[in-house]
Design an enzyme around this catalytic site. Structure first.
Site, PDB file in Angstrom:
ATOM      1  N   ASP A 172      13.522   1.700  -3.817  1.00  0.00           N
ATOM      2  CA  ASP A 172      14.897   1.448  -4.242  1.00  0.00           C
ATOM      3  C   ASP A 172      15.056   1.310  -5.757  1.00  0.00           C
ATOM      4  OD1 ASP A 172      13.771  -1.018  -4.704  1.00  0.00           O
ATOM      5  OD2 ASP A 172      15.198  -2.161  -3.518  1.00  0.00           O
ATOM      6  N   TYR A 263       9.112   0.134 -14.594  1.00  0.00           N
ATOM      7  CA  TYR A 263       7.710  -0.238 -14.430  1.00  0.00           C
ATOM      8  C   TYR A 263       6.790   0.422 -15.448  1.00  0.00           C
ATOM      9  CZ  TYR A 263       8.787  -2.493  -9.976  1.00  0.00           C
ATOM     10  OH  TYR A 263       9.297  -3.335  -9.005  1.00  0.00           O
TER      11      TYR A 263
END
Length: 441
Positions: A172, A263
């Protein structure tokens, strides 16, 4: 074509489950559910969520047949869709994933670096067992998997179930980013058409078109450079997530070609991130003291009150709605574009075919039809190939019980790099994961 579906949520005791249930209620006209079962191996956690669900669904989804169970046959028999979100070892092991590497001076993060390696090797066994159990009772069910670290899980499942075309690994975070871009621009993100490539938690948006075909990426980069970046649900986020989104500004300034997955900061700036992470209080602690407590307290309150009308559940809309939207596009052959994880097979032309890449794809009743990316530049190819080699060696290490492959994997990972440090971290993680990992030769 069916008009309504039987759905099982695996990981019914997750703090994400109430938000998923609320999304199912919100989207019941788009994706009608006839029967819903929650399954978890931890009965006590699931019972709290399950009793909340009874109250919520009675009010918001009348006529829906609902139950929660620890029985596999009851969970998987005659099911059309399985929504998967498990955490092998729970928050106790997540805390180790984060704190053990940090104690040794390298990134401690749930899905990146050594922590992601530890979590991935724990997840593989349970994921294989679940897929086998589902196929025993519902051979044609779609398995939509959120379980992290999705890249390692997807690679392992590709090897064990190469002919199973109804397993789809999704994440997601690209959706969270798209919604956050919508907030920045004051636009409806559901109308965006993204162009994206990478690996899970390791990718880039190269273009973002509006419904008139205009590329919004240049404007987005300009705004982020000037004003920074916050998530769409910033008011509900813990501080660590706000810090994570804020780092996008640094990444865009340093590498302005594309918009990065959040990330990537752990791979671009490992030394900086280590210096700014608290080795004694990590995100696992933040979740246990924050979202975990808030969600379970609210579930208990709703169950005791017998009504969810004034429910103040803190949840991530993107997480809950995305998996339902994916199921809807498959169930009704909608052909919508979503970012999913698939085998490369030429999508990125200068990356090996058997890589599990994350790209935009048209989702139909026959599954994903990925959109071609073509050739990627040297910098991005180099980053991807290093990370891909790490992921493949990690999975090799699991199946072969190979200490050598595990050491190679961690040495390649950009959050570690040093082979001596990789060995130190690996030995510590082997000790921490006794009973979860295979024994390494």
């Amino acid at each position: 074509m069916k008009n309504s579906f039987n759905v099982t949520i695996v990981g019914g005791g997750s703090t994400w489950t109430p938000g998923l249930l609320m999304s199912m209620c919100k989207m019941k006209d788009r994706f009608p559910i006839k029967k819903l079962v929650m399954y978890d191996i931890v009965e006590q956690r699931q019972a709290v969520i399950g009793e909340f669900a009874k109250v919520l669904l009675k009010e918001e989804y009348p006529g829906l047949e609902f139950s929660y169970t620890t029985n596999k046959e009851e969970a998987y028999k005659d099911v059309d869709f399985v929504f998967m979100q498990i955490r092998t070892g729970g928050y106790k092991m997540r805390e180790q994933d984060e704190k053990v590497p940090l104690s040794l001076g390298v990134i401690g993060q749930e899905t990146c670096g050594a922590g992601g390696f530890a979590y991935g090797l724990r997840s593989i066994r349970d994921m294989i067992e679940i897929v086998n159990d589902v196929r025993k009772h519902s051979k044609d069910a779609w398995i939509l998997n959120y379980t992290n670290p999705a890249a390692i899980v997807a690679e392992a499942l590709r090897r064990v179930f190469p002919e199973d075309k109804k397993i789809l690994n999704i994440c997601d975070q690209p959706v969270n980013l798209l919604r956050s871009y919508g907030r920045v621009l004051g636009m409806d993100s559901s109308k965006f058409e993204p162009v994206y490539f990478g690996l899970n938690h390791f990718g880039w948006f190269t273009n973002l078109y509006d419904d008139e075909g205009k590329d919004l990426l240049p404007k987005l980069k300009e705004v982020i450079n000037e004003r920074g970046f916050i998530p769409v649900d910033a008011e509900q986020r813990d501080k660590s997530w706000l810090d994570t989104y804020a780092m996008v500004q640094d990444m865009v300034k340093d590498f302005p070609d594309y918009l990065p997955n959040t990330y990537l900061q752990y791979y671009y700036y490992p030394d900086y991130k280590v210096a700014h992470l608290n080795p004694n209080y990590t995100r696992a602690n933040e979740v246990m003291d924050g979202r975990e407590k808030r969600v379970f307290d609210e579930c208990r309150r709703v169950a005791e009150a017998g009504s969810a009308k004034d429910c103040h559940m803190v949840h991530n809309d993107a997480h809950g709605e995305f998996i339902v939207e994916v199921a809807e596009s498959i169930a009704f052959n909608k052909g919508r574009i979503y970012i999913v994880i698939v085998e490369n097979n030429g999508i990125i032309s200068n990356i090996q075919d058997d890589a599990m890449v994350e790209v935009a794809a048209v989702l139909t009743s026959n599954g994903p039809r990925p959109l071609a990316v073509g050739t990627i530049g040297t910098f991005y190819k180099g980053l991807m190939e290093s990370q891909l080699a790490y992921e493949k060696l990690a999975v090799d290490a699991y199946f072969e019980g190979s200490y050598e492959k595990a050491l190679q994997a961690l040495t390649l990972n950009r959050t570690i790099v040093s082979a001596k440090k990789a060995r130190e971290v690996l030995d510590a993680l082997i000790e921490a994961n006794k009973g979860y990992w295979p024994e390494f030769k």
